[in-house]
Design a protein around this motif. Structure first.
Motif, PDB file in Angstrom:
ATOM      1  N   UNK A   1       0.829  -1.208   0.000  1.00 35.70           N
ATOM      2  CA  UNK A   1       0.000   0.000   0.000  1.00 35.70           C
ATOM      3  C   UNK A   1       0.863   1.256   0.000  1.00 35.70           C
ATOM      4  N   UNK A   2       0.191   2.378  -0.271  1.00 32.65           N
ATOM      5  CA  UNK A   2       0.827   3.689  -0.218  1.00 32.65           C
ATOM      6  C   UNK A   2      -0.027   4.562   0.693  1.00 32.65           C
ATOM      7  N   UNK A   3       0.628   5.190   1.681  1.00 27.31           N
ATOM      8  CA  UNK A   3      -0.066   6.042   2.650  1.00 27.31           C
ATOM      9  C   UNK A   3       0.533   7.445   2.563  1.00 27.31           C
TER      10      UNK A   3
ATOM     11  N   UNK B   1      -3.859   5.756   0.098  1.00 32.12           N
ATOM     12  CA  UNK B   1      -4.257   6.187  -1.245  1.00 32.12           C
ATOM     13  C   UNK B   1      -4.173   5.057  -2.264  1.00 32.12           C
ATOM     14  N   UNK B   2      -3.538   3.938  -1.893  1.00 30.72           N
ATOM     15  CA  UNK B   2      -3.480   2.773  -2.779  1.00 30.72           C
ATOM     16  C   UNK B   2      -3.286   1.533  -1.922  1.00 30.72           C
TER      17      UNK B   2
ATOM     18  N   UNK C   1       0.802   4.777  -7.313  1.00 29.51           N
ATOM     19  CA  UNK C   1       0.066   5.962  -6.845  1.00 29.51           C
ATOM     20  C   UNK C   1       0.829   7.197  -7.278  1.00 29.51           C
ATOM     21  N   UNK C   2       0.090   8.260  -7.542  1.00 24.75           N
ATOM     22  CA  UNK C   2       0.702   9.566  -7.820  1.00 24.75           C
ATOM     23  C   UNK C   2       0.623  10.376  -6.537  1.00 24.75           C
TER      24      UNK C   2
ATOM     25  N   UNK D   1      -7.474   9.674  -1.141  1.00 25.85           N
ATOM     26  CA  UNK D   1      -7.663   8.664  -0.091  1.00 25.85           C
ATOM     27  C   UNK D   1      -8.747   7.651  -0.470  1.00 25.85           C
ATOM     28  N   UNK D   2      -8.528   6.411  -0.081  1.00 26.56           N
ATOM     29  CA  UNK D   2      -9.494   5.348  -0.362  1.00 26.56           C
ATOM     30  C   UNK D   2      -9.914   4.690   0.955  1.00 26.56           C
TER      31      UNK D   2
END
Length: 743
Positions: free
Chosen positions: A246-248, A254-255, A270-271, A320-321
């Motif tokens: 994941x990306x935080x 966010x991913x 992710x961007x 954000x997701x």
């Protein structure tokens, strides 16, 4: 805006599989490049595989790691993209678990792990040392063949970060995220905006929340981008690494990648807007004050720009997701299923053989294999080429005629057998058959009475005596022997079928025998040594009975196996003794404790590190109002006696999927002896002293729950003066002979 596209990944690496591991690393970098990413992070020790264990002590392992890195550096894979790659490295005669940052065919920095995982399932200090030179670097001399590729003789090695033209990047490795003073705090206060964590974190029920909470909390307090990569799959042992890369950013996810997947390579991009990081940090006064007085971390300057100011060709910043979590029942359906698939496809076997009794445990295993078949068919529908190749090879499908549904696949790779005796009921026989049919398994119904009778007859011819069950007037020893004969005969038959059924059906290969003892039975020793608990692998050996029952209810509805509902509702029984009008064998009566109590004892023993006295004290508080101190003491003594008497069984426990952190598994996880003084004289005397103190203090009267069986109804009484349950005392034998158990 400083926009940077980053990539993290889940990789299904396999210990010592250098060809396969390198291929998957290359594929992940290529996918990241195709997505337009300029920074890629991979899992911990991805080159060698995380679970090499004592292979890390071999010089060959380190050499092969460098050889794989050489292939990456000599290609164009690192052109225009920073790659953070995990491998073991030796510096100054000391071996370290490292991250190698590479760009444009050069090594920028090698960062060793500062805090090693050395508890639970992990023994990193056996193979590596931690980097103890805080905020310091040295020069590492590269192997000659690396120098010939990169033209570098030395590279920075140690605790440092990379300073690019427009931002700064650093590494934090797995365990370091979980430490009280995590490196990412110091790095953030030094202005590092992107922190990458290459991890090897295993699945455990309800664990993902902890992992994600730490990342969100860390970046929520200090700002920044946190990239998490993980292993995914069976690395060659008991653990299943559950991915969820994941990306935080600034506290928001966010991913997020999949947690359970049959994909060998999964890349998540992710961007990220680095100006948003700068603004976030700048708005917190206390963060600015701490940063202004923070000791400086060495930096390695890199003349390269990662961001694309105001250029949206790679997309807009990722928003954000909502984080995806699986309920525990779903984790049981997916985690062990993916582990089983990896084990099956890598073992050379052509299917599974499962003794299916119609009880909750073996039915849970059958349902998990059914879930595995569902996941495989889903992957086929999604076009997973690796799964197509594996299915064709394992189940002997022609490429043009792959399975139409999960039942079609199960018929070829899951072979169940009901091994009934004169003590088996028609109910369990029917439940076994119905479940096998719903899953699609090839099912056999076998009677074992003739084999059991032959063994009893052999004993009688040798000794002139014939043993009887206790309901027919037999002693405890006779009763146990007759039960264990049935249990062990089933193991012999299971392995015979696993070896010969492929031959009977004109198929090559062999079947893996699946075990079905749960974690609570292992803890209590409520299994027969070398019976059906002895198998090749066990997908539920780390799962509690309570979680399994919840899984059965969930599976009846969500997996489509309605037979599980009736199985869950049935009281657990080994069916090793004759059924009489006034007697039916029940697990909890046999054990002298409930499964709920066992789970609690297990957590107190392993997680809270309780001995008999501290467990007694804890339970007196917990059960106040339900049981008297004397009754609590009796329960605690019963547990420790049975646990210690049967501990030797853990030395032969089938390798089990690790899902619960109070597992008693002897070999890798629970390092306690298997020969005890089972009377626990000192500890039990102290418990008795505590009971006297409580009684003298005249505690408020205890009100017993009316809807719960009393200890007298379910537990065995203690033998006079010994503190050993009477049933256990009758089971004790010398020479490590197997004690009471169940099939």
């Amino acid at each position: 805006m400083r926009l940077v596209k980053v990539a993290t990944c889940n990789l299904n690496q396999w210990a010592m599989d250098f060809d396969g591991n390198l291929s998957r690393i290359k594929a992940s970098i290529e996918k990241a490049q195709q997505e337009g990413a300029v920074f890629r992070v991979g899992p911990e020790l991805e080159v060698t595989g995380y679970g090499c264990e004592d292979h890390f002590l071999e010089q060959d392992t380190l050499t092969h790691g460098w050889e794989c890195l050489a292939e990456i550096l000599s290609s164009d894979l690192t052109q225009g993209i920073v790659c953070d790659i995990g491998l073991p490295v030796e510096q100054g005669g000391v071996r370290y678990n490292c991250r190698a940052f590479c760009l444009n065919g050069k090594i920028l920095l090698i960062r060793p792990k500062k805090y090693l995982a050395n508890d639970g399932n992990y023994r990193e200090l056996r193979w590596f040392s931690a980097w103890k030179h805080h905020h310091q670097t040295v020069e590492l001399q590269l192997p000659g063949f690396i120098t010939r590729i990169t033209s570098q003789k030395f590279v920075p090695f140690g605790d440092a970060y990379l300073a690019f033209n427009d931002t700064a990047i650093a590494a934090e490795t797995c365990e370091e995220l979980f430490t009280p003073a995590s490196p990412h705090i110091d790095l953030a206060l030094n202005g590092v905006e992107i922190i990458a964590n290459g991890s090897g974190s295993h699945h455990q029920l309800r664990k993902l929340n902890t992992r994600l909470d730490l990342m969100r909390s860390g970046t929520g307090r200090s700002g920044g981008v946190y990239m998490y990569a993980n292993q995914q799959g069976c690395d060659g042992g008991r653990l299943y690494y559950d991915g969820c890369a994941c990306v935080v950013v600034n506290g928001d996810v966010v991913a997020q990648g999949s947690q359970f997947s049959l994909q060998d390579v999964e890349v998540i991009t992710a961007v990220v807007d680095l100006d948003a990081v700068s603004s976030y940090r700048g708005a917190i006064s206390s963060l600015r004050e701490q940063a202004s007085q923070q000791s400086l971390i060495p930096r390695v300057n890199v003349g390269f720009t990662l961001s694309q100011p105001d250029n949206y060709s790679s997309g807009f910043p990722s928003l954000p997701i909502a984080v995806r979590y699986h309920v525990p029942q779903e984790e049981i359906a997916l985690g062990p299923a993916c582990w089983l698939w990896d084990y099956l496809r890598r073992s050379g076997a052509t299917g599974f053989l499962l003794p299916l009794s119609g009880g909750a445990d073996s039915s849970s295993v059958a349902a998990i294999v059914g879930s595995m078949c569902q996941q495989v068919v889903k992957a086929l529908e999604e076009g997973n080429e690796q799964v197509k190749l594996d299915v064709a090879r394992i189940a002997h499908y022609e490429k043009a005629s792959l399975p139409k549904d999960s039942q079609d696949l199960a018929k070829r790779i899951l072979h169940t057998v009901y091994m009934g005796s004169e003590n088996s009921s028609e109910d369990t026989r029917t439940r076994s058959s119905n479940l096998a049919k719903q899953i699609g398994a090839s099912h056999l119904d076998v009677k074992i009475d003739t084999v059991v009778s032959s063994l009893v007859l052999l004993f009688s011819s040798l000794t002139g005596k014939t043993p009887h069950y206790k309901v027919d007037g037999g002693s405890t020893a006779e009763n146990l022997a007759l039960q264990n004969i049935q249990a062990r005969v089933r193991m012999v038959i299971a392995y015979m079928l696993a070896t010969l059924l492929p031959w009977v059906r004109s198929k090559p290969g062999f079947f893996l025998v699946l075990g079905s003892a749960n974690v609570d039975e292992g803890l209590r020793g409520y299994l027969t040594k070398y019976d059906c608990s002895s198998a090749d692998i066990n997908p539920i050996g780390g799962i509690s009975k309570q979680d399994l029952r919840a899984f059965l209810r969930w599976g009846a509805e969500n997996l489509g196996y309605s037979a599980l509902e009736e199985i869950e509702a049935a009281p657990p029984t080994a069916e090793l003794e004759p059924i009489r009008k006034n007697y039916t064998q029940l697990d909890e009566v046999d054990m002298g404790m409930t499964y709920e109590e066992l789970s609690l004892y297990g957590r107190l023993r392993k997680i809270f590190q309780c001995g008999p006295v501290s467990m007694f004290q804890h339970l007196c508080h917990r059960w106040h109002g339900r049981l008297t101190p004397t009754e609590v003491a009796t329960k605690v003594k019963d547990f420790f006696c049975y646990y210690s008497i049967n501990r030797h069984k853990m030395t032969t426990l089938t390798p089990s999927y690790h899902a619960e952190n109070y597992s008693p598994e002897d070999n890798r996880f629970d390092h306690r002896q298997f020969l005890y003084n089972t009377w626990w004289p000192w500890q039990f005397r102290k418990v008795d002293e505590e009971v006297k103190k409580m009684e003298q203090q005249k505690l408020p009267s205890i009100i017993m729950s009316t809807d719960e069986p009393t200890h007298a109804e379910i537990a065995t009484k203690h033998a006079t003066g010994l503190g050993v349950p009477a049933a256990a005392a009758g089971n004790v034998s010398t020479g490590g002979v197997t004690l009471a158990g169940k099939a």
